[in-house]
Write an enzyme that holds these catalytic residues in place. Structure first.
Site, PDB file in Angstrom:
ATOM      1  N   ASP A  34      18.252  41.190  -6.688  1.00 54.88           N
ATOM      2  CA  ASP A  34      18.014  41.017  -5.258  1.00 54.88           C
ATOM      3  C   ASP A  34      17.162  42.161  -4.711  1.00 54.88           C
ATOM      4  O   ASP A  34      17.421  43.336  -4.986  1.00 54.88           O
ATOM      5  CB  ASP A  34      19.367  40.978  -4.539  1.00 54.88           C
ATOM      6  N   ALA A  90      26.288  39.394   1.938  1.00 54.42           N
ATOM      7  CA  ALA A  90      26.570  40.731   1.412  1.00 54.42           C
ATOM      8  C   ALA A  90      27.511  41.505   2.334  1.00 54.42           C
ATOM      9  O   ALA A  90      28.625  41.864   1.953  1.00 54.42           O
ATOM     10  CB  ALA A  90      25.270  41.517   1.208  1.00 54.42           C
ATOM     11  N   ALA A 145      22.821  36.133   6.032  1.00 56.24           N
ATOM     12  CA  ALA A 145      23.744  35.102   6.520  1.00 56.24           C
ATOM     13  C   ALA A 145      25.100  35.654   6.938  1.00 56.24           C
ATOM     14  O   ALA A 145      25.899  34.926   7.531  1.00 56.24           O
ATOM     15  CB  ALA A 145      23.929  34.018   5.459  1.00 56.24           C
ATOM     16  N   SER A 146      25.387  36.916   6.636  1.00 52.28           N
ATOM     17  CA  SER A 146      26.640  37.513   7.103  1.00 52.28           C
ATOM     18  C   SER A 146      26.677  37.513   8.629  1.00 52.28           C
ATOM     19  O   SER A 146      25.673  37.811   9.284  1.00 52.28           O
ATOM     20  CB  SER A 146      26.777  38.957   6.597  1.00 52.28           C
TER      21      SER A 146
END
Length: 286
Positions: A82, A232, A210-211
């Site tokens: 990532d 994450a 997206a957290s």
């Protein structure tokens, strides 16, 4: 079972209208917690490690753990690099067995980003390794990299089309209003922009940051074509919060078998929810 390329996971997700959750890992406990839930729910999964992760725990150790759990739980999984920025770094890790990499040149001008990504694609495709790239730039903090609001910008649909054509990249991370980390207020997601990108780009689309995004927003992005959802910060906060609470109740405690399990269990609840949001449960055979 084995460590596989994300290409095959994302192609199935794109064909069947769901998303594969990509969870960032940090140590053996986070890997175990994530895979316990994915095994229970029979969800495909991508385990993502930033360069900082591989400084903390060696790639060879992570790869061995993932391989062992893949066999134990009888499920394929993808180990993903990532936000990597160096072809040399990616090359070394691919030679060690990784079959999925994100090359992040989003901080470069368009032409320079294309050049970097194309060089990674040329190498990775010769090794059956899939490549993700980012066009547009998310704000927030990821690993040791911080991007302020003034430096962030959204993905242009026509540039995205051209970028994919020029690079041959397998999946594209798009900037549509999310950010790395947590939000001080509800994020404003540009769903129309996402729909326009989906119309002109045929590779799987990736949602970073997206957290802390409302579940209904994430579901809407999946309806509009997102096939990989990165999580994450929420994982770390759940883990750390539970461990802190345990020590507040057990100030003399010192056995990691107890407090680490508490953190893992809290993280597992986040993983379970994200799998439900992605619609990926029960999509791998028992």
């Amino acid at each position: 079972m084995s460590i596989i390329s994300t290409k095959y996971l994302l192609q199935d997700a794109q064909a069947n209208g769901y998303a594969v959750p990509a969870f960032n890992i940090h140590n053996a406990e986070t890997i175990q917690a994530i895979l316990e839930v994915c095994s229970e729910m029979r969800s495909p999964v991508i385990l993502a490690g930033t360069p900082g992760t591989f400084k903390h725990i060696a790639l060879e150790e992570i790869y061995a753990l993932c391989s062992a759990y893949s066999t134990t739980y009888n499920m394929p999984l993808a180990l993903h690099l990532d936000h990597h920025e160096s072809l040399d770094d990616i090359r070394r890790k691919v030679h060690a067995g990784v079959r999925s990499a994100m090359i992040d040149g989003s901080h470069f001008p368009f032409d320079e980003n294309v050049k970097l990504v194309k060089s990674v694609v040329d190498f990775c495709h010769s090794q059956d390794c899939s490549v993700e790239a980012e066009l547009g730039r998310l704000g927030g903090v990821e690993d040791d990299m911080s991007v302020d609001a003034e430096s962030a910008f959204l993905t242009d649909p026509q540039e995205a089309k051209r970028f994919v054509e020029l690079t041959g990249v397998d999946s594209l991370a798009v900037a549509i209003g999310t950010a790395h980390g947590l939000y001080s207020k509800t994020p404003k997601i540009d769903f129309q922009r996402l729909a326009e990108i989906r119309e002109v780009v045929d590779v799987p689309l990736v949602l970073h940051g997206a957290s802390d995004v409302p579940d209904e927003f994430v579901r809407r992005t999946i309806e509009l074509g997102v096939t990989k959802v990165n999580v994450a910060t929420e994982l770390k906060i759940a883990f750390a919060g539970a461990v802190k609470a345990w020590f507040a109740e057990n100030p003399q405690g010192n056995d990691p078998r107890y407090y680490m399990r508490v953190g893992m269990d809290a993280m597992k609840e986040v993983v379970r929810n994200k799998i439900n949001v992605c619609g990926s449960a029960n999509l791998i055979s028992a």
